[in-house]
Design an enzyme around this catalytic site. Sequence first.
Site, mmCIF file in Angstrom:
data_model
loop_
_atom_site.group_PDB
_atom_site.id
_atom_site.type_symbol
_atom_site.label_atom_id
_atom_site.label_comp_id
_atom_site.label_asym_id
_atom_site.label_seq_id
_atom_site.Cartn_x
_atom_site.Cartn_y
_atom_site.Cartn_z
ATOM 1 N N TYR A 9 -3.738 -2.158 -10.178
ATOM 2 C CA TYR A 9 -3.883 -2.168 -8.772
ATOM 3 C C TYR A 9 -2.941 -3.338 -7.953
ATOM 4 O O TYR A 9 -2.128 -3.097 -7.257
ATOM 5 C CB TYR A 9 -5.386 -2.224 -8.179
ATOM 6 C CG TYR A 9 -5.097 -2.327 -6.640
ATOM 7 C CD1 TYR A 9 -4.970 -0.977 -6.043
ATOM 8 C CD2 TYR A 9 -5.664 -3.540 -5.964
ATOM 9 C CE1 TYR A 9 -5.088 -1.114 -4.601
ATOM 10 C CE2 TYR A 9 -5.623 -3.486 -4.641
ATOM 11 C CZ TYR A 9 -5.369 -2.132 -3.889
ATOM 12 O OH TYR A 9 -5.267 -2.184 -2.516
ATOM 13 N N VAL A 16 1.266 -3.502 4.040
ATOM 14 C CA VAL A 16 0.743 -4.941 4.646
ATOM 15 C C VAL A 16 2.032 -5.838 4.544
ATOM 16 O O VAL A 16 2.355 -6.801 5.503
ATOM 17 C CB VAL A 16 -0.309 -5.753 4.135
ATOM 18 C CG1 VAL A 16 -0.095 -6.315 2.804
ATOM 19 C CG2 VAL A 16 -1.160 -6.487 5.114
ATOM 20 N N LYS A 62 0.586 3.534 -2.988
ATOM 21 C CA LYS A 62 -0.581 4.262 -3.158
ATOM 22 C C LYS A 62 -0.303 5.808 -3.075
ATOM 23 O O LYS A 62 -1.003 6.415 -3.819
ATOM 24 C CB LYS A 62 -1.856 4.055 -2.283
ATOM 25 C CG LYS A 62 -2.466 2.614 -1.821
ATOM 26 C CD LYS A 62 -3.294 2.322 -0.728
ATOM 27 C CE LYS A 62 -3.827 0.961 -0.883
ATOM 28 N NZ LYS A 62 -4.452 0.588 0.333
ATOM 29 N N SER A 96 0.906 -1.256 -0.021
ATOM 30 C CA SER A 96 0.034 0.148 -0.064
ATOM 31 C C SER A 96 0.706 1.216 0.034
ATOM 32 O O SER A 96 0.245 2.273 -0.274
ATOM 33 C CB SER A 96 -0.981 -0.042 1.277
ATOM 34 O OG SER A 96 -1.902 -0.798 1.142
ATOM 35 N N TYR A 107 -5.068 3.514 7.993
ATOM 36 C CA TYR A 107 -6.342 3.312 8.013
ATOM 37 C C TYR A 107 -6.946 3.485 9.352
ATOM 38 O O TYR A 107 -6.743 4.794 9.994
ATOM 39 C CB TYR A 107 -6.518 1.522 8.075
ATOM 40 C CG TYR A 107 -5.878 1.244 6.765
ATOM 41 C CD1 TYR A 107 -5.937 1.720 5.546
ATOM 42 C CD2 TYR A 107 -4.592 0.248 6.748
ATOM 43 C CE1 TYR A 107 -5.123 1.361 4.342
ATOM 44 C CE2 TYR A 107 -3.696 0.071 5.815
ATOM 45 C CZ TYR A 107 -3.888 0.715 4.728
ATOM 46 O OH TYR A 107 -3.145 0.191 3.712
#
Lengths: 306, 306, 306, 306
Positions: free
Chosen positions: C189, C259, C66, C63, C241
């Site tokens: 993605y 992750v 991103k 991630s 998050y």
Amino acid sequence: MDYQALVEEAFSAAETYRGRGTVASYIPALARVNPSKLGVAIALADGTTHCAGDAKEPFSIQSISKVFTLGLALGHVKAALWNHVGREPSGSPFNSIVQLEAEKGKPRNPLINAGAIVVCDQLMGRRPADEVVDEILGFMRRQSSEDVAIDGEVAESESKAGTLNRSLAYFLAAFGNVQNPVEEVLSVYFRQCAIAMSCCQLARAGLYLAFDGKDPVTGAEVVIPSRARRINALMMTCGHYDNSGEFAFSIGLPGKSGVGGGILTIVPGIGTIVVWSPGLNAAGTSLAGAVALERIVERTGWSVFR
Amino acid sequence: MDYQALVEEAFSAAETYRGRGTVASYIPALARVNPSKLGVAIALADGTTHCAGDAKEPFSIQSISKVFTLGLALGHVKAALWNHVGREPSGSPFNSIVQLEAEKGKPRNPLINAGAIVVCDQLMGRRPADEVVDEILGFMRRQSSEDVAIDGEVAESESKAGTLNRSLAYFLAAFGNVQNPVEEVLSVYFRQCAIAMSCCQLARAGLYLAFDGKDPVTGAEVVIPSRARRINALMMTCGHYDNSGEFAFSIGLPGKSGVGGGILTIVPGIGTIVVWSPGLNAAGTSLAGAVALERIVERTGWSVFR
Amino acid sequence: MDYQALVEEAFSAAETYRGRGTVASYIPALARVNPSKLGVAIALADGTTHCAGDAKEPFSIQSISKVFTLGLALGHVKAALWNHVGREPSGSPFNSIVQLEAEKGKPRNPLINAGAIVVCDQLMGRRPADEVVDEILGFMRRQSSEDVAIDGEVAESESKAGTLNRSLAYFLAAFGNVQNPVEEVLSVYFRQCAIAMSCCQLARAGLYLAFDGKDPVTGAEVVIPSRARRINALMMTCGHYDNSGEFAFSIGLPGKSGVGGGILTIVPGIGTIVVWSPGLNAAGTSLAGAVALERIVERTGWSVFR
Amino acid sequence: MDYQALVEEAFSAAETYRGRGTVASYIPALARVNPSKLGVAIALADGTTHCAGDAKEPFSIQSISKVFTLGLALGHVKAALWNHVGREPSGSPFNSIVQLEAEKGKPRNPLINAGAIVVCDQLMGRRPADEVVDEILGFMRRQSSEDVAIDGEVAESESKAGTLNRSLAYFLAAFGNVQNPVEEVLSVYFRQCAIAMSCCQLARAGLYLAFDGKDPVTGAEVVIPSRARRINALMMTCGHYDNSGEFAFSIGLPGKSGVGGGILTIVPGIGTIVVWSPGLNAAGTSLAGAVALERIVERTGWSVFR
């Protein structure tokens, strides 16, 4: 059918489940009820009641009272009640506040706590709390043909311990869905929950719901036929909070449970069944009571779905 | 009772509501259905059907199919089905994904989309999609005693437009609650929704649910009695998504609606009612159809709650 | 300040935490990473990097990617991106679908999975997936001044195991918030998540975010100043998050976790810190990595809040 | 930099936005504030304040008070506070009760209403409400070096109209997260919200948060450095409810808004900015105030993210 044998068989079937489950402990007066109590009663069209176990001992009817005050409120304000409370199952526990926020203070149905608080408020109109409680008690006495009282200790500790219900009531008020002073409304709500009745009394009192609103013994129309059917419909879809689907699935009759361990069940055209045992399952329904009920519907084939 | 007069009266009562509401438009094949279609049919114990309006014209039964595949799946996997899907009303729209997350991929009940996808997966076992679709079609033909087909155009556009159902299915798979390849399961699901039947055919096909699982004409046991009652119970508490309470309240009978505008209603011990009109209310239930249904229960007093 | 001593001290402080926490196991390629890996790197304005432990070993940046694709997408579609994705913390886990339903397919922010899928779709415009992946890789190579590759095995198993992300993507598509074919978007993605880089490479690559969008070594404007600040703001409020508040509270710097166990942290005006250790805490942030980071900010006093 | 010119320019830029947005109307005392009020103040390290417009007129600081009582409560109970309230953005409006139910009465952070009520309760210990209010007032007087008072009319109507906050407080109590009598805690909460201060006073009072907890004028340590940074971090991630991400994105500084139309903003190492204008945007933040703030950060380049 030998109904006396039936209630006794149901009692025996449930006997080994007595004491299982969890007794409601949020107030001392409920917490110290003997967990091994178990009562089973059936009332029939002619007014006879068949009782087994502790069916003649009064217990705290708690949320079962919501069924009766709903009928009274509908008598007062008619369909205008549905501007203030919905008619859909909530899919949530009895005291959930989540939907109330999304749905701007209109409770999903009159049989969850928030909905019953709104029903009390509507039933009050502009009358003082004591007058409304008298009306409720008078109704329960008339329908059960017996003296019925409020357990004062339970009512008082409900009010003291009732922070969550108090929170719900103020939440409703924040959305303008309570017209009387919040503490007045709660005073009615807590006292109706503290009504003490036995299985036999309660079975007799609910009989009109099995006969399209008419008391089959006196012939008096207690509620109009369409209203009786609709109250039954609400018991079927919403009578057991997030366990309502399960109850409809396994018992197949309209019912309403209370945290005191009682369950009132309507058998349309035939009569009523009331069971009581204080140990509750995770959804707040009497565990041994449900076993007794299952045995009765198994033996009789009673179900609205056949 | 003159049932032919009854269905005609119901048709007349609903006639002015034809074309009101919103026709499902997520696929072209549904969007171009004539919105003023209106059919009413009643099937009775002896197999006779009374039909009015467009009751002999096939329409897309959509979610009504869920009732029949549920019965078939229970026949295959029995109570093990309930490890994969619940029995509680959801209190949410038909395609909500919210509870699925909180409840870790176990849909609330078999009559919402996510639940019906799980039912398809369980019904499949390890069989290929085509074999399962053949079983479903064979069942519908047998119960309606007529030829029944899938509308291929509808099935294909369902699959193309079905991004939300596809999302639900992958979500279920993410929680391990789909055992077959997702696209295979969806292929069954989309085809069962695309079955085309008329009101008359559907009324005849559902008759066994009104007679404790036994086809009253042939005498064959289609599902065991307890299963029939339980399917009715699920229709009562969950058959109309977040409009289920309202339907129980106003109609008082187990029913299942479809986005094509059909409603199958069970009258235990008496027969079935099927109405069809494509214009839907906000909850996805046929608007004119509900009016016809209300008239029928008003005239007959049919209700499981009296 | 002796930065080499600093990263080594941070490594030592975190050493005893190596292997604690949970290694991401949803795909085999991630599950079999040695859990006791631990890398610490700091990159400074002059382009020097100080590295300790396994800081030169490539890991799956997941991630963290991103952050970079967000900058690329903003370069392509500018502020129009914010019509498709919000800028608020979600208060929910990385893969939650709940808010998506209530907010009609517009993800809360570009750093949760659903938001990053939308960013991929917007970055694509109408270009094929491979071309877009080439743009991303080219960018990472340019900023790190090194060769950077996608771990093909990780990318493939991401796609295979990615039922939840697939569900999210179809959900977005159901609301019209994906313009390219869903599987094409997912292909971008999954590959961006499978980029493999070392702590040192990643620290170097992120340097422009610490210097108002300008690469301090080459002097090139990578993103315009306001955009760099805003990406940092998003990392601060949404980078971890439902652990973002905690990270801001205890570390006080913009950061993004993956992750795979990496964390990229921006020290405005000074440089970047990257830590890597595969064992994750309950919120999906590297456990030993966070310990190393805490030691560095403790020693240096680095914080945007003083 | 000419700070006086700066605040005047910001005032001019925002002037045309005066009166836009919605003035909080839940209590009459707030509803009748002149909507065209607009004040801008900057306080600097040497204690000088630069003021424009209505910056010397007291207004109801409302939720801005939460920042100060948080610091006081942390001084009393230290990290034990975090057993009672979280540190994550809620992603929800200021008065949402939804997460409270799922998270069993532990509010997401101390800057939403439920969290601030818990902070009041913790700050009280076992002290009477009046003593605690005196402590808060004394603190505000000391930090602003001026007399500061509670607007009695606002406090009283807050309490009268505060059914939603009352509901939140009883909800917290139902989960055992309020140790003092609910009405006592609310009495502190409502009075802290009713503190009246001017932009200039508030800017001066908040100065210690820009200087690592030390009052730059007196040199006194108001809160320890790590606590100052953490309060800033909470303002950044949670200071504007479900508009916090947006504020971080566009302003890039820690801030706290109040429903009275004030916004306190911290510029670490430099000073504070306070704006006030009663018209609010949909998220409850001052509309003209935000315009003034944007102009200031645009001119100065102030941002923690560069």
